[in-house]
Design a protein around this motif. Structure first.
Motif, PDB file in Angstrom:
ATOM      1  N   GLN A  10       0.827  -1.206   0.000  1.00  0.00           N
ATOM      2  CA  GLN A  10       0.000   0.000   0.000  1.00  0.00           C
ATOM      3  C   GLN A  10       0.862   1.257   0.000  1.00  0.00           C
ATOM      4  O   GLN A  10       0.580   2.227  -0.725  1.00  0.00           O
ATOM      5  N   ALA A  11       1.911   1.263   0.811  1.00  0.00           N
ATOM      6  CA  ALA A  11       2.801   2.429   0.841  1.00  0.00           C
ATOM      7  C   ALA A  11       3.471   2.628  -0.510  1.00  0.00           C
ATOM      8  O   ALA A  11       3.671   3.762  -0.966  1.00  0.00           O
ATOM      9  N   ASN A  12       3.814   1.518  -1.172  1.00  0.00           N
ATOM     10  CA  ASN A  12       4.456   1.634  -2.475  1.00  0.00           C
ATOM     11  C   ASN A  12       3.478   2.170  -3.522  1.00  0.00           C
ATOM     12  O   ASN A  12       3.844   2.989  -4.375  1.00  0.00           O
ATOM     13  N   ILE A  13       2.242   1.709  -3.453  1.00  0.00           N
ATOM     14  CA  ILE A  13       1.229   2.227  -4.381  1.00  0.00           C
ATOM     15  C   ILE A  13       1.047   3.727  -4.188  1.00  0.00           C
ATOM     16  O   ILE A  13       1.041   4.508  -5.154  1.00  0.00           O
ATOM     17  N   THR A  14       0.936   4.151  -2.918  1.00  0.00           N
ATOM     18  CA  THR A  14       0.749   5.577  -2.636  1.00  0.00           C
ATOM     19  C   THR A  14       1.921   6.394  -3.158  1.00  0.00           C
ATOM     20  O   THR A  14       1.744   7.458  -3.772  1.00  0.00           O
ATOM     21  N   SER A  15       3.151   5.897  -2.934  1.00  0.00           N
ATOM     22  CA  SER A  15       4.342   6.625  -3.373  1.00  0.00           C
ATOM     23  C   SER A  15       4.405   6.733  -4.885  1.00  0.00           C
ATOM     24  O   SER A  15       4.689   7.796  -5.449  1.00  0.00           O
ATOM     25  N   TRP A  16       4.116   5.613  -5.587  1.00  0.00           N
ATOM     26  CA  TRP A  16       4.222   5.650  -7.042  1.00  0.00           C
ATOM     27  C   TRP A  16       3.063   6.398  -7.693  1.00  0.00           C
ATOM     28  O   TRP A  16       3.227   6.982  -8.778  1.00  0.00           O
ATOM     29  N   LEU A  17       1.898   6.409  -7.074  1.00  0.00           N
ATOM     30  CA  LEU A  17       0.821   7.251  -7.612  1.00  0.00           C
ATOM     31  C   LEU A  17       1.224   8.715  -7.545  1.00  0.00           C
ATOM     32  O   LEU A  17       0.964   9.495  -8.471  1.00  0.00           O
ATOM     33  N   ALA A  18       1.841   9.104  -6.416  1.00  0.00           N
ATOM     34  CA  ALA A  18       2.343  10.478  -6.308  1.00  0.00           C
ATOM     35  C   ALA A  18       3.461  10.716  -7.315  1.00  0.00           C
ATOM     36  O   ALA A  18       3.531  11.785  -7.949  1.00  0.00           O
ATOM     37  N   GLY A  19       4.337   9.709  -7.484  1.00  0.00           N
ATOM     38  CA  GLY A  19       5.411   9.838  -8.461  1.00  0.00           C
ATOM     39  C   GLY A  19       4.882   9.954  -9.879  1.00  0.00           C
ATOM     40  O   GLY A  19       5.410  10.727 -10.697  1.00  0.00           O
ATOM     41  N   LEU A  20       3.826   9.192 -10.203  1.00  0.00           N
ATOM     42  CA  LEU A  20       3.224   9.265 -11.535  1.00  0.00           C
ATOM     43  C   LEU A  20       2.618  10.649 -11.772  1.00  0.00           C
ATOM     44  O   LEU A  20       2.805  11.247 -12.847  1.00  0.00           O
ATOM     45  N   ALA A  21       1.912  11.183 -10.779  1.00  0.00           N
ATOM     46  CA  ALA A  21       1.327  12.519 -10.928  1.00  0.00           C
ATOM     47  C   ALA A  21       2.421  13.569 -11.121  1.00  0.00           C
ATOM     48  O   ALA A  21       2.281  14.492 -11.930  1.00  0.00           O
ATOM     49  N   ALA A  22       3.524  13.410 -10.382  1.00  0.00           N
ATOM     50  CA  ALA A  22       4.635  14.354 -10.518  1.00  0.00           C
ATOM     51  C   ALA A  22       5.238  14.259 -11.916  1.00  0.00           C
ATOM     52  O   ALA A  22       5.556  15.280 -12.544  1.00  0.00           O
ATOM     53  N   ALA A  23       5.423  13.027 -12.429  1.00  0.00           N
ATOM     54  CA  ALA A  23       5.989  12.844 -13.765  1.00  0.00           C
ATOM     55  C   ALA A  23       5.089  13.449 -14.838  1.00  0.00           C
ATOM     56  O   ALA A  23       5.565  14.016 -15.832  1.00  0.00           O
ATOM     57  N   GLU A  24       3.772  13.340 -14.641  1.00  0.00           N
ATOM     58  CA  GLU A  24       2.845  13.942 -15.606  1.00  0.00           C
ATOM     59  C   GLU A  24       2.948  15.457 -15.589  1.00  0.00           C
ATOM     60  O   GLU A  24       2.880  16.113 -16.632  1.00  0.00           O
ATOM     61  N   ARG A  25       3.123  16.037 -14.377  1.00  0.00           N
ATOM     62  CA  ARG A  25       3.308  17.493 -14.316  1.00  0.00           C
ATOM     63  C   ARG A  25       4.633  17.909 -14.963  1.00  0.00           C
ATOM     64  O   ARG A  25       4.726  18.984 -15.562  1.00  0.00           O
ATOM     65  N   LEU A  26       5.637  17.036 -14.830  1.00  0.00           N
ATOM     66  CA  LEU A  26       6.951  17.324 -15.428  1.00  0.00           C
ATOM     67  C   LEU A  26       6.987  16.998 -16.924  1.00  0.00           C
ATOM     68  O   LEU A  26       7.970  17.333 -17.592  1.00  0.00           O
ATOM     69  N   ARG A  27       5.955  16.284 -17.398  1.00  0.00           N
ATOM     70  CA  ARG A  27       5.890  15.832 -18.802  1.00  0.00           C
ATOM     71  C   ARG A  27       7.100  14.963 -19.142  1.00  0.00           C
ATOM     72  O   ARG A  27       7.660  15.044 -20.244  1.00  0.00           O
ATOM     73  N   ASP A  28       7.483  14.123 -18.198  1.00  0.00           N
ATOM     74  CA  ASP A  28       8.626  13.225 -18.366  1.00  0.00           C
ATOM     75  C   ASP A  28       8.086  11.838 -18.697  1.00  0.00           C
ATOM     76  O   ASP A  28       7.615  11.104 -17.823  1.00  0.00           O
ATOM     77  N   VAL A  29       8.153  11.452 -19.976  1.00  0.00           N
ATOM     78  CA  VAL A  29       7.561  10.194 -20.413  1.00  0.00           C
ATOM     79  C   VAL A  29       8.298   9.000 -19.824  1.00  0.00           C
ATOM     80  O   VAL A  29       7.676   7.998 -19.440  1.00  0.00           O
TER      81      VAL A  29
END
Length: 951
Positions: free
Chosen positions: A710-729
């Protein structure tokens, strides 16, 4: 200036005005005056443009407020031009990147002059006539209420309240000086009005009672106490303090100590009684005392200790603890229980080590008070402090005395007051650990256990509302942090408000924007108690205290605190240990430090008020950088097979913690896991998107080893949102792949497949062959979990081909093992075994312990599928040893489940039950309940459920 009598003046102690050459300056309209008043109130600190705009318009701010504020500030600058000219300064208004500051000399501001005069008067407190004159001069500066024109401006409320509090304190000090000079009847009118205006200030009631008594109005003095008690109980839910109760007792007893020095007793009977009575200065006992059984038992055991040590030693007990912990309450309660054993004297003296508006009592002044209490005439008390200390020891010799020294600042203040002969019990209370007071036994108080905290709360409230809501009572004392002062204030508020329920009080404490503001009643406040402790720290400790309030994690170690403060580890440790001695910080285990919850709130509030925003942001940057760089090194140690990411250089002032090997890395992550998660959340809140996804990557290996899905899911969901804001494919592809890996074991196959398909598309778009291979590898795992071995085999084969094309033998070896597991489930046992053994050989050749354990698990599966259960058990045991070596509790659980299966197939039911039970415990510990439920169902179907208590 040539003529100080005509210097410019900024007047805030009444109607706001600026005077130049003794004439008021025309400042402009209301908004210009408001902006100038805010700048003056902030005392040279930068006021943000947003704060200025909020003060002018609140929620109705016009478009482009920043430009409008800048326009107004230009008018402020023009208005102040005559002042700048008179002072010979080029400009008084300083523009900063985020706002404005007003550069003023303290001598042109009447509030600063007032504070200076009051401080000067308090330094001459030993001379009451001089002190009264100086305080009167200070109070004459007031022309009305502070910032009188701006009563509706919330941004000025805190400064206004502060100044009014200082004014009232100065009035009380001036009255005390007048009383010490012999005044009495002349003060009655003023004190009557003051006590009506400020009914919660017990000091004023005590002064009024003293003045009335001196005027021969004993009955009126007693009536004043009755009125004070009624007001305190009805309006504030508080009982009269021990100090006010003591004045009441002295009025009843016609005690001559209420009269001016040198006066005779109030009544002849009192004179005879005083000559024969035992001196007893102890304040009244605490009627609602609760808990502290162990601590009280230790203090009461002094009786037996004195019997043993009286021929040779003085007994000294130093009680320390944080503000509001109940030190004085315990000392007074114990003193009353012990008083009968000390027939010659029972003395109490407040040393004012932590008292608002009062400096600590000097040892010389304390000795003067104590010697007078023992009956030594004033003319026989030496002026020299050492001579007073010697006389004090001589006067105590041969006496059986109990002395309570309350609120000590430090050991240096107390040391001259120590008795020199046996027969005396000395109880000392202090917020600071008196470790350098060598003869003393130290008793450090902690917060109350839950049962005692509830007993204290219910004892004060004492009505039927509590019986209806025991859970609400428990929540209230929890929100009070089990701190006695907070509990007393919360209970008093509930008792004084019959329409409130316990649940309502809990809701107020839980939902308050500033919870400490709810823990205030009359002149008692938890925040004020903490503020006193804070103000008495030196600047370095104050800064560390403030910055620790910004720490988003539950605790901190020395290296992290050093990064937060941008200092060396040695200096950070010194400051942290000193804050522990001051009871502003706790040390639950060696090397780790944390706040009491209420102190944490106060530290954060203080940081927001006193630490400039750029400094706060830089400190948080260093702390996030510390967790990122330390965690990145740790993650690389946990799995050297994965290619690293580039996290750059640590921020200036941040030194990552050294980690020697993977065991040290696991240990660091285990201890700091919540802190790293909090750092990721803080980075997300601050908008530092690169740090957000990098911290998700940093935590990934540890999360997988521990099964923190669960902690890993939460961290990577935040990481995915950050990557989308950064537009880093590339980062988006990685985040989708890791989410696909985690969602499957978490029991959400649809989500897993969605993320894996997105990752496959994105890696294809950017030509990331290694990423594509990784996605196929995880897709193979996914279809294995979904029991579709043909699809799994297809993806495992694709992964193998891509790894071969890349020349990556380490992952090629792991793909071999995966292919073997798939073929075994498809009934191709011989081919499967060959593939898995080839993978095992490659992993051992390259010392890939993780891959070796994985290959052994695959070989165990192949052996089980082909009916060779003894071989399966052996392979699983080899794998389990490696998973334990790697400290991977998640994979241990799966291997233990396989061991249980093998034992069951071999009809070794007890061993199967034990292995399955260990697997279930590991899965449950990591909240992987679906996996645990599946094993429990398997064991239940076979009648092998482990009993609740296994012999």
């Amino acid at each position: 200036m040539d003529d100080p009598g005509h210097r410019p003046e900024f007047r805030v102690l009444g109607p706001f005005e600026v005077r130049v050459h003794d004439r008021p300056l025309e400042l402009g309209g209301p908004r210009i005056r408001t902006l100038l008043a805010l700048l003056v109130a902030h005392g040279g600190r930068v006021t943000a443009v947003s704060a200025l705009a909020d003060a002018l318009w609140g929620m109705d701010a016009p478009p482009d407020t920043h430009r409008t504020v800048r326009t107004y500030m230009s008018r402020v600058r023009r208005s102040l031009a005559p002042v700048a000219t008179a002072l010979g300064a080029p400009d008084l208004l300083v523009t900063h990147a985020t706002g404005y500051a007003l550069r003023l000399s303290p001598d042109v501001l009447d509030s600063r002059e007032f504070e200076r005069l009051v401080a000067d008067a308090r330094e001459t407190a030993a001379d009451p006539v001089t002190a009264s004159a100086k305080l009167s001069r200070a109070l004459a500066l007031w022309r009305g209420d502070a910032y009188e024109d701006f009563a509706g401006i919330p941004a000025l409320l805190a400064e206004t309240r502060r100044l009014h509090g200082l004014r009232l304190g100065a009035i009380e000090d001036r009255v005390d000086a007048d009383l010490a000079s012999g005044a009495g009847e002349a003060l009655i009118g003023e004190l009557t009005a003051l006590s009506e205006q400020h009914p919660g200030h017990e000091r004023l009631w005590g002064q009024l009672m003293t003045a009335l008594y001196r005027a021969g109005r004993q009955a009126d003095a007693l009536d004043a106490f009755t009125r004070a008690r009624a007001v305190l109980v009805e309006e504030f839910g508080l009982d009269p303090s021990p100090r006010l109760t003591e004045i009441h007792r002295r009025v009843l007893d016609n005690d001559p100590r209420l009269l001016p020095a040198g006066s005779g007793p109030a009544h002849p009977v009192a004179e005879r009684a005083t000559a024969t009575a035992v001196r007893n200065d102890l304040p009244g006992d605490i009627a609602d005392f609760a808990g502290r059984e162990a601590e009280l038992a230790r203090l009461l055991a002094v009786r037996a200790g004195v019997a043993r040590t009286a021929p040779t030693a003085v007994v000294i007990e130093a009680i320390d603890g944080m503000a509001g912990i109940g030190k004085t309450t315990l000392a007074i309660h114990a003193a009353h229980r012990l008083a009968g054993d000390y027939p010659d004297a029972r003395l109490f003296l407040d040393l004012h080590g932590h008292t608002s508006g009062q400096p600590p009592v000097t040892p010389a002044a304390a000795l003067d008070t104590l010697l007078r209490a023992l009956g030594v005439p004033a003319e026989k008390i030496p002026h020299d402090a050492d001579a007073r200390a010697a006389l004090w020891r001589a006067e105590l010799a041969g006496r059986s005395a109990l002395v309570v020294l309350d609120n000590a600042a430090d050991a240096a203040q107390v040391r001259p007051l120590l008795p020199g002969s046996p027969g005396t019990l000395l109880l000392i209370t202090s917020r600071r650990r008196l470790l350098d007071l060598e003869p003393a036994r130290v008793l450090s108080l902690d917060v109350l256990p839950e049962a005692d905290a509830i007993a204290l709360f219910t004892g004060i409230v004492a009505d039927d509302r509590l019986a209806d809501d025991p859970d609400g009572v428990r929540e209230v004392v929890e929100l009070c942090g089990h701190l006695p002062l907070a509990i007393r204030i919360a209970a008093a508020r509930l008792r004084s408000r019959p329409v409130w329920t316990v649940r309502h009080l809990a809701g107020r404490l839980r939902q308050a924007t500033r919870p400490l503001a709810e823990l205030s009643a009359g002149d008692r406040s938890v925040a004020a108690a903490f503020a006193l402790s804070y103000r008495q720290l030196d600047p370095a400790r104050q800064r560390m205290f403030r910055l620790l309030g910004l720490n988003p994690g539950p605790d901190v170690d020395v290296p992290a605190a050093a990064a937060l403060a941008g200092t060396t580890a040695a200096e950070a440790e010194r400051l942290l240990e000193s804050l522990v001695d001051d009871h502003l910080l706790q040390q639950p285990v060696t090397g780790r430090f944390r706040f009491h919850d209420l102190v944490r709130q106060h530290a954060r509030t203080t940081a927001l008020a006193e630490e400039p925003e750029p400094a706060r942001r830089a400190a948080l940057r260093r702390l996030v950088g510390f967790h990122l760089h330390t965690g990145h090194r740790g993650s690389r140690l946990l799995d050297r097979q994965h290619p690293p990411i580039d996290v750059g250089e640590p921020p200036a002032g941040c030194v990552p913690a050294p980690l020697a090997d993977d065991a040290a890395a696991m240990s660091w992550f285990d201890v700091n896991h919540e802190c790293v998660l909090a750092a990721r959340q803080a980075a997300e809140d601050a908008g530092w998107d690169t740090s957000v996804w990098q911290l998700a990557w940093t935590l990934d290996n540890f999360h997988y080893r521990r099964g923190y899905l669960q902690a890993n899911i939460t961290s990577w969901l935040a990481g995915l949102a950050a990557a989308e804001r950064l537009r880093d494919v590339a980062v988006r592809a990685r985040a989708h792949r890791r989410l696909g890996l985690v969602y499957g074991p978490f029991g959400k196959p649809a989500e897993a497949l969605h993320h894996l398909n997105r990752s496959l598309v994105l890696t294809g778009e950017i030509g990331d062959t290694l990423g594509q291979a990784g996605v196929h590898f995880v897709l193979a795992l996914h279809w294995i979990n979904e029991k579709d071995d043909e699809r799994a085999l297809g993806h495992a084969t694709s992964a193998l081909e891509l790894y071969r094309a890349l020349g990556d033998p380490k992952w090629e070896a792991r793909a071999f093992s995966m292919i073997g597991a798939c073929q075994s489930r498809l009934g191709r046992h011989r081919e499967a075994r060959a593939q898995a053994e080839a993978g095992l050989a490659l992993c051992r050749e390259r010392e890939d312990v993780y891959g070796e354990a994985d290959a052994l698990d695959s070989l165990a599966t192949i052996a089980r599928e082909s009916g060779h259960h003894g071989d399966a058990l052996g392979r699983s045991r080899e794998a389990l040893a490696l998973w334990r070596h790697l400290d991977n509790t998640y994979r241990q659980a799966g291997t233990l489940a396989a061991i249980g299966d093998a034992h069951r197939a071999l009809d070794e039911c007890d061993r199967a039950r034990d292995a399955w039970h260990q697997a279930i415990e590991l899965y449950r510990a990591h909240n992987l309940h679906p996996a645990a439920d599946e094993i429990e169902k398997r064991s239940a179907d076979l009648g092998l459920v482990r009993p609740a208590e296994d012999p």
